[in-house]
Design a protein around this motif. Structure first.
Motif, PDB file in Angstrom:
ATOM      1  N   LEU A 124       0.859  -1.179   0.000  1.00 61.88           N
ATOM      2  CA  LEU A 124       0.000   0.000   0.000  1.00 61.88           C
ATOM      3  C   LEU A 124       0.897   1.231   0.000  1.00 61.88           C
ATOM      4  CD1 LEU A 124      -2.833   1.237   0.214  1.00 61.88           C
ATOM      5  CD2 LEU A 124      -2.723   0.919   2.694  1.00 61.88           C
ATOM      6  N   VAL A 125       0.946   1.933  -1.131  1.00 61.91           N
ATOM      7  CA  VAL A 125       1.897   3.030  -1.311  1.00 61.91           C
ATOM      8  C   VAL A 125       1.210   4.179  -2.034  1.00 61.91           C
ATOM      9  CG1 VAL A 125       4.126   3.737  -2.256  1.00 61.91           C
ATOM     10  CG2 VAL A 125       3.795   1.370  -1.503  1.00 61.91           C
ATOM     11  N   LEU A 126       1.419   5.400  -1.544  1.00 64.74           N
ATOM     12  CA  LEU A 126       0.954   6.597  -2.231  1.00 64.74           C
ATOM     13  C   LEU A 126       2.136   7.325  -2.849  1.00 64.74           C
ATOM     14  CD1 LEU A 126      -1.635   8.169   0.254  1.00 64.74           C
ATOM     15  CD2 LEU A 126      -2.086   6.689  -1.705  1.00 64.74           C
ATOM     16  N   ALA A 127       1.915   7.960  -3.985  1.00 68.33           N
ATOM     17  CA  ALA A 127       2.923   8.831  -4.572  1.00 68.33           C
ATOM     18  C   ALA A 127       3.044  10.092  -3.719  1.00 68.33           C
ATOM     19  CB  ALA A 127       2.543   9.192  -5.999  1.00 68.33           C
ATOM     20  N   ALA A 128       4.249  10.650  -3.669  1.00 69.24           N
ATOM     21  CA  ALA A 128       4.489  11.853  -2.874  1.00 69.24           C
ATOM     22  C   ALA A 128       5.568  12.693  -3.533  1.00 69.24           C
ATOM     23  CB  ALA A 128       4.898  11.484  -1.453  1.00 69.24           C
ATOM     24  N   THR A 129       5.548  13.986  -3.216  1.00 73.73           N
ATOM     25  CA  THR A 129       6.595  14.908  -3.654  1.00 73.73           C
ATOM     26  C   THR A 129       6.970  15.789  -2.477  1.00 73.73           C
ATOM     27  OG1 THR A 129       4.882  16.422  -4.480  1.00 73.73           O
ATOM     28  CG2 THR A 129       5.945  14.991  -6.093  1.00 73.73           C
ATOM     29  N   GLU A 130       8.099  16.471  -2.619  1.00 74.06           N
ATOM     30  CA  GLU A 130       8.488  17.468  -1.629  1.00 74.06           C
ATOM     31  C   GLU A 130       8.029  18.834  -2.108  1.00 74.06           C
ATOM     32  OE1 GLU A 130      12.696  17.039  -1.371  1.00 74.06           O
ATOM     33  OE2 GLU A 130      12.577  15.302  -0.049  1.00 74.06           O
ATOM     34  N   GLY A 131       7.865  19.792  -1.172  1.00 66.65           N
ATOM     35  CA  GLY A 131       7.506  21.141  -1.585  1.00 66.65           C
ATOM     36  C   GLY A 131       6.490  21.774  -0.667  1.00 66.65           C
ATOM     37  N   ASP A 132       5.909  22.880  -1.143  1.00 67.78           N
ATOM     38  CA  ASP A 132       4.945  23.651  -0.376  1.00 67.78           C
ATOM     39  C   ASP A 132       3.649  22.864  -0.235  1.00 67.78           C
ATOM     40  OD1 ASP A 132       3.351  25.518   0.806  1.00 67.78           O
ATOM     41  OD2 ASP A 132       3.424  26.969  -0.823  1.00 67.78           O
ATOM     42  N   ALA A 133       3.230  22.626   0.997  1.00 66.57           N
ATOM     43  CA  ALA A 133       2.045  21.787   1.222  1.00 66.57           C
ATOM     44  C   ALA A 133       0.938  22.536   1.953  1.00 66.57           C
ATOM     45  CB  ALA A 133       2.444  20.548   2.001  1.00 66.57           C
ATOM     46  N   LYS A 134       0.832  23.832   1.715  1.00 64.24           N
ATOM     47  CA  LYS A 134      -0.163  24.620   2.446  1.00 64.24           C
ATOM     48  C   LYS A 134      -1.587  24.145   2.200  1.00 64.24           C
ATOM     49  CE  LYS A 134       2.568  28.873   2.691  1.00 64.24           C
ATOM     50  NZ  LYS A 134       2.666  30.288   2.260  1.00 64.24           N
ATOM     51  N   ASP A 176      -2.887   5.334   6.304  1.00 60.78           N
ATOM     52  CA  ASP A 176      -2.079   5.343   7.532  1.00 60.78           C
ATOM     53  C   ASP A 176      -2.491   4.200   8.458  1.00 60.78           C
ATOM     54  OD1 ASP A 176      -0.634   7.518   6.694  1.00 60.78           O
ATOM     55  OD2 ASP A 176      -1.625   8.974   8.008  1.00 60.78           O
ATOM     56  N   ARG A 177      -3.783   3.922   8.497  1.00 55.47           N
ATOM     57  CA  ARG A 177      -4.300   2.854   9.355  1.00 55.47           C
ATOM     58  C   ARG A 177      -3.694   1.502   8.984  1.00 55.47           C
ATOM     59  NH1 ARG A 177     -10.639   2.393   8.939  1.00 55.47           N
ATOM     60  NH2 ARG A 177     -10.395   4.562   9.643  1.00 55.47           N
ATOM     61  N   HIS A 178      -3.343   1.341   7.713  1.00 52.57           N
ATOM     62  CA  HIS A 178      -2.822   0.062   7.238  1.00 52.57           C
ATOM     63  C   HIS A 178      -1.321   0.111   6.932  1.00 52.57           C
ATOM     64  CE1 HIS A 178      -6.710  -1.930   7.097  1.00 52.57           C
ATOM     65  NE2 HIS A 178      -7.219  -0.818   6.606  1.00 52.57           N
ATOM     66  N   GLY A 179      -0.643   1.083   7.524  1.00 51.50           N
ATOM     67  CA  GLY A 179       0.807   1.145   7.366  1.00 51.50           C
ATOM     68  C   GLY A 179       1.266   1.548   5.985  1.00 51.50           C
ATOM     69  N   GLY A 180       0.499   2.409   5.326  1.00 43.23           N
ATOM     70  CA  GLY A 180       0.866   2.839   3.981  1.00 43.23           C
ATOM     71  C   GLY A 180       2.196   3.561   3.936  1.00 43.23           C
ATOM     72  N   ARG A 181       2.880   3.399   2.838  1.00 51.20           N
ATOM     73  CA  ARG A 181       4.166   4.054   2.621  1.00 51.20           C
ATOM     74  C   ARG A 181       4.027   5.122   1.540  1.00 51.20           C
ATOM     75  NH1 ARG A 181       8.425  -1.038   2.169  1.00 51.20           N
ATOM     76  NH2 ARG A 181       8.264  -1.787   4.328  1.00 51.20           N
ATOM     77  N   GLU A 182       5.149   5.797   1.260  1.00 46.00           N
ATOM     78  CA  GLU A 182       5.180   6.813   0.212  1.00 46.00           C
ATOM     79  C   GLU A 182       6.337   6.544  -0.738  1.00 46.00           C
ATOM     80  OE1 GLU A 182       5.705   9.457   3.213  1.00 46.00           O
ATOM     81  OE2 GLU A 182       3.586   9.767   3.639  1.00 46.00           O
ATOM     82  N   ALA A 183       6.089   6.738  -2.015  1.00 45.37           N
ATOM     83  CA  ALA A 183       7.132   6.722  -3.035  1.00 45.37           C
ATOM     84  C   ALA A 183       7.353   8.170  -3.447  1.00 45.37           C
ATOM     85  CB  ALA A 183       6.706   5.881  -4.235  1.00 45.37           C
ATOM     86  N   VAL A 184       8.569   8.671  -3.252  1.00 48.03           N
ATOM     87  CA  VAL A 184       8.848  10.093  -3.478  1.00 48.03           C
ATOM     88  C   VAL A 184       9.324  10.312  -4.913  1.00 48.03           C
ATOM     89  CG1 VAL A 184      10.142  12.102  -2.699  1.00 48.03           C
ATOM     90  CG2 VAL A 184       9.454  10.348  -1.054  1.00 48.03           C
ATOM     91  N   PHE A 185       8.673  11.245  -5.598  1.00 45.20           N
ATOM     92  CA  PHE A 185       9.006  11.576  -6.972  1.00 45.20           C
ATOM     93  C   PHE A 185       9.589  12.989  -7.025  1.00 45.20           C
ATOM     94  CE2 PHE A 185       5.950   8.224  -7.218  1.00 45.20           C
ATOM     95  CZ  PHE A 185       6.294   7.494  -8.351  1.00 45.20           C
ATOM     96  N   PRO A 186      10.625  13.205  -7.814  1.00 42.53           N
ATOM     97  CA  PRO A 186      11.235  14.535  -7.881  1.00 42.53           C
ATOM     98  C   PRO A 186      10.358  15.520  -8.633  1.00 42.53           C
ATOM     99  CG  PRO A 186      12.267  13.066  -9.474  1.00 42.53           C
ATOM    100  CD  PRO A 186      11.329  12.222  -8.662  1.00 42.53           C
TER     101      PRO A 186
END
Length: 209
Positions: A124-134, A176-186
């Motif tokens: 269980l993985v969601l895509a993620a990026t870094e940056g402004d998260a307002k 989050d309840r199931h221990g999901g992770r993140e794959a970070v994309f540039p």
């Protein structure tokens, strides 16, 4: 792990675009949906489309159309559930979802999601990026998560159905309840998860094309 099936999420109401089918909007001589299919199809075993309303409007696309099984447009997790149910019938273990209004998502989305899932008992993985998260959902690590882009285990579909029937709408609460992770994309110049929500966004996408 078997190659995932792909599900394109187009089940929203597109209120900021005047209620039109965003997936069928033209962008650089193609529809948004055609561009999304072109990026997703090479990365997965099969592709289906999650959309509500009259499925006949997608007859020319050549994909199975999966409607939400829960009424009232409960959000993207309902589309994930529809995809899981379809995939279960195909004997698949996982699906990868993408949004129909995001034409520039990474061409290596699926391999990177699978890499991030290595060692997980439940992939269980969601895509993620870094940056402004307002204005976006931040993870505990401070990354911006993109909850319509993820790897989902078909085996959790009954758990997800029960959560939705209990009123859950926020994707990350369930992952989050199931221990999901993140794959970070540039992010190099253009956010790969830039999505078309408004006419102004569509104009911006035309510039990027």
């Amino acid at each position: 792990m078997k190659q995932p099936l792909g599900v394109i999420l187009a089940g929203g109401q597109a209120t900021r675009m005047g209620g039109v089918d965003k997936a069928l909007l033209a962008l650089g001589g193609q529809t948004l949906l055609d561009r999304v299919i072109g990026r997703l199809a090479p990365q997965v075993a099969e592709v289906a489309l999650n959309a509500n309303g009259d499925p006949a409007r997608f007859d020319g696309v050549g994909l199975p159309v999966l409607m939400d099984s829960l009424a009232g447009f409960p959000g993207p997790l309902a589309g994930v559930l529809a995809g899981m149910d379809w995939a279960a019938g195909q004997g698949a273990e996982t699906i990868v979802t993408v949004a129909a209004d995001t034409p520039f998502f990474p061409c290596d989305l699926v391999p990177r999601l699978l890499l991030a899932a290595e060692g997980q008992a439940v992939p269980l993985v969601l895509a993620a990026t870094e940056g402004d998260a307002k204005t976006r959902s931040k993870s505990r690590s401070g990354l911006i998560r993109h909850p319509t882009f993820g790897l989902w285990p078909v085996g959790l579909r009954d758990d997800l159905r029960a959560a939705l029937e209990d009123g859950l709408k926020k994707v990350v609460l369930w992952t989050d309840r199931h221990g999901g992770r993140e794959a970070v994309f540039p992010v190099q110049g253009v956010d790969p998860f830039f999505n078309v929500n408004t006419p102004e966004d569509l104009a911006r996408a035309e510039e990027l094309v």
